[in-house]
Design a protein around this motif. Structure first.
Motif, PDB file in Angstrom:
ATOM      1  N   SER A 281      34.408  41.674  35.132  1.00 54.87           N
ATOM      2  CA  SER A 281      33.744  40.840  36.265  1.00 54.87           C
ATOM      3  C   SER A 281      32.237  41.014  36.212  1.00 54.87           C
ATOM      4  O   SER A 281      31.666  40.085  36.527  1.00 54.87           O
ATOM      5  CB  SER A 281      34.589  41.100  37.492  1.00 54.87           C
ATOM      6  N   ARG A 282      32.072  42.359  36.188  1.00 53.24           N
ATOM      7  CA  ARG A 282      30.558  42.680  36.385  1.00 53.24           C
ATOM      8  C   ARG A 282      29.746  41.993  35.014  1.00 53.24           C
ATOM      9  O   ARG A 282      28.641  41.428  35.072  1.00 53.24           O
ATOM     10  CB  ARG A 282      30.354  44.212  36.213  1.00 53.24           C
ATOM     11  N   THR A 283      30.376  42.221  33.735  1.00 54.45           N
ATOM     12  CA  THR A 283      29.895  41.675  32.556  1.00 54.45           C
ATOM     13  C   THR A 283      29.588  39.964  32.799  1.00 54.45           C
ATOM     14  O   THR A 283      28.596  39.626  32.596  1.00 54.45           O
ATOM     15  CB  THR A 283      30.837  41.964  31.339  1.00 54.45           C
ATOM     16  N   ARG A 284      30.687  39.317  33.263  1.00 53.04           N
ATOM     17  CA  ARG A 284      30.562  37.881  33.527  1.00 53.04           C
ATOM     18  C   ARG A 284      29.545  37.617  34.635  1.00 53.04           C
ATOM     19  O   ARG A 284      28.871  36.713  34.203  1.00 53.04           O
ATOM     20  CB  ARG A 284      32.018  37.413  34.175  1.00 53.04           C
ATOM     21  N   ASP A 285      29.221  38.461  35.485  1.00 53.04           N
ATOM     22  CA  ASP A 285      28.104  38.068  36.614  1.00 53.04           C
ATOM     23  C   ASP A 285      26.822  38.295  35.793  1.00 53.04           C
ATOM     24  O   ASP A 285      25.825  37.426  36.184  1.00 53.04           O
ATOM     25  CB  ASP A 285      28.257  39.273  37.833  1.00 53.04           C
ATOM     26  N   HIS A 313      25.128  46.835  29.173  1.00 56.47           N
ATOM     27  CA  HIS A 313      26.082  45.647  29.122  1.00 56.47           C
ATOM     28  C   HIS A 313      25.709  44.687  28.007  1.00 56.47           C
ATOM     29  O   HIS A 313      26.364  44.206  27.274  1.00 56.47           O
ATOM     30  CB  HIS A 313      26.349  45.291  30.540  1.00 56.47           C
ATOM     31  N   ILE A 314      24.424  44.220  28.311  1.00 52.34           N
ATOM     32  CA  ILE A 314      23.779  43.176  27.546  1.00 52.34           C
ATOM     33  C   ILE A 314      23.714  43.903  25.978  1.00 52.34           C
ATOM     34  O   ILE A 314      24.054  42.994  24.973  1.00 52.34           O
ATOM     35  CB  ILE A 314      22.278  42.716  27.870  1.00 52.34           C
ATOM     36  N   PHE A 327      19.141  34.795  24.260  1.00 54.25           N
ATOM     37  CA  PHE A 327      19.719  33.422  24.354  1.00 54.25           C
ATOM     38  C   PHE A 327      20.655  33.254  23.386  1.00 54.25           C
ATOM     39  O   PHE A 327      21.523  32.269  23.921  1.00 54.25           O
ATOM     40  CB  PHE A 327      18.158  32.523  23.796  1.00 54.25           C
ATOM     41  N   GLN A 328      20.906  34.045  22.314  1.00 49.53           N
ATOM     42  CA  GLN A 328      22.165  33.810  21.480  1.00 49.53           C
ATOM     43  C   GLN A 328      23.233  34.251  22.343  1.00 49.53           C
ATOM     44  O   GLN A 328      24.427  33.806  22.123  1.00 49.53           O
ATOM     45  CB  GLN A 328      22.014  34.431  20.261  1.00 49.53           C
ATOM     46  N   ILE A 329      22.992  35.464  22.954  1.00 57.82           N
ATOM     47  CA  ILE A 329      24.100  35.967  23.661  1.00 57.82           C
ATOM     48  C   ILE A 329      24.497  34.930  24.780  1.00 57.82           C
ATOM     49  O   ILE A 329      25.994  34.665  25.102  1.00 57.82           O
ATOM     50  CB  ILE A 329      23.594  37.358  24.563  1.00 57.82           C
ATOM     51  N   ALA A 330      23.672  34.365  25.551  1.00 58.95           N
ATOM     52  CA  ALA A 330      24.119  33.338  26.402  1.00 58.95           C
ATOM     53  C   ALA A 330      24.762  32.257  25.958  1.00 58.95           C
ATOM     54  O   ALA A 330      25.900  31.627  26.549  1.00 58.95           O
ATOM     55  CB  ALA A 330      22.906  33.051  27.545  1.00 58.95           C
TER      56      ALA A 330
END
Length: 344
Positions: A281-285, A313-314, A327-330
């Motif tokens: 959940s935290r990762t999604r936030d 996390h990132i 940008f690629q992560i998102a």
């Protein structure tokens, strides 16, 4: 007869609750004395006597003599009809007086009212007072856009959720969307988080089009100039424009990212399953806030995490997704459905 529903039905007559109860008792108990009315309504004999005399003054009850004095209600259709007719006359006179006051209001020096649909409010004090009045008058929902530039020397629409959170009535839903481009510093973020009440909802999105507050969808207030919130505000009463502004808010709200007001790290004593769920959940936030352009420091403050935890996390996400940049992560997270859907 249900007391609460009866109170609502009688609200327009001007009768007090006790007088109303005494009248209802007399309607079904003709010739009752004060003691009987007191017992029937659950009050003292003195209070019952006061209520009966108020009914007598309104021509709703009469004394029928004897010792002790007995009372009788008048025929409700005629006696109450006469009372309601008097109240309608009083309301008509009040409406006429309101119209006269409105003319004086419109003619006052320095006030600009082009029509009943719009009102221009220029001075700092008047803007703050008008905003506070509309906020306290709201009974259902307040919709709120906040974006820079901010004005901190006074209460202004969409400048601080602290004002809204502290002044909105209990039970009124407050939904706020903050421009993520203007909330990167500590002060703005703490204003947003601290000023939103527990039942309020806060979201972030870059490029909010304007400052705006909509009150119960019957009035709205916005700055006259987009680049200068201190230049005065426009109060909108036009139902057509309010529908357009509300539709704009709902469109932005759907695209904005929810910002949890209760985010906290997983407890070390929680079960492995619960810890794993909290981490996901935290990762999604974090991903959602990254997607609206927030930097690591701002994400950490928003989610009440350390900057190192956010960066960890990132980095982990980057390795899992095979991405080298934020940008690629998102982008990859969106393609794989990792961001989830915003709650309505």
């Amino acid at each position: 007869m249900d007391v609460s529903s009866s109170d609502a039905l009688w609200a327009g007559t001007g009768l007090g609750s006790l007088a109303r109860q005494a009248l209802e008792y007399l309607v079904s108990h003709p010739g009752a004395d004060e003691d009987a009315v007191a017992a029937g309504t659950g009050v003292s004999a003195a209070a019952a006597g006061t209520a009966l005399r108020s009914l007598e003054a309104e021509l709703l009850a009469v004394r029928i003599g004897g010792q002790p004095t007995r009372w009788s209600a008048g025929p409700p259709r005629s006696s109450l009809g006469a009372l309601l007719a008097r109240k309608r006359q009083e309301l008509a006179r009040a409406e006429l007086y309101a119209e006269q006051l409105d003319e004086v209001y419109r003619m006052a020096p320095g006030r600009q009212i082009a029509s009943d649909l719009f009102e221009v409010v220029e001075s700092d004090e008047q803007v703050g007072a008008r905003y506070a009045h509309l906020l306290r008058s709201s009974r259902q929902e307040v919709l709120h856009f906040a974006r820079p530039p901010y004005v901190t020397r006074r209460i202004t629409p969409a400048d601080t959720s602290t004002a809204a959170g502290g002044m909105v009535r209990p039970g009124v839903r407050l939904r706020s969307v903050y421009d993520s481009d203007g909330i990167a510093d500590d002060g703005c973020l703490q204003t947003a988080l601290g000023g939103t009440p527990a039942e309020g909802e806060l979201r972030l999105l870059p490029g909010i089009p304007m400052k705006l507050v909509i009150f119960d969808r019957v009035a709205a207030i916005m700055p006259l100039r987009k680049d200068d919130p201190a230049a005065g505000s426009l109060v909108v009463h036009s139902s057509t424009l309010l529908e357009v502004l509300t539709a704009l808010f709902e469109s932005v709200w759907e695209r904005a990212v929810p910002l949890s007001l209760e985010s906290s790290p997983a407890s070390h004593t929680a079960s492995p399953e619960r810890q794993e769920g909290a981490l996901h959940s935290r990762t999604r936030d974090i991903l959602r806030l990254m997607a609206v352009g927030m930097k690591d420091d701002a994400i950490a403050r928003a989610l009440r995490l350390s900057r190192r935890t956010v960066q960890t996390h990132i980095s982990d996400l980057g390795r899992q997704l095979g991405a080298r940049t934020r940008f690629q992560i998102a982008l990859l997270a969106q393609e794989r459905g990792l961001l989830g859907d915003a709650e309505g």
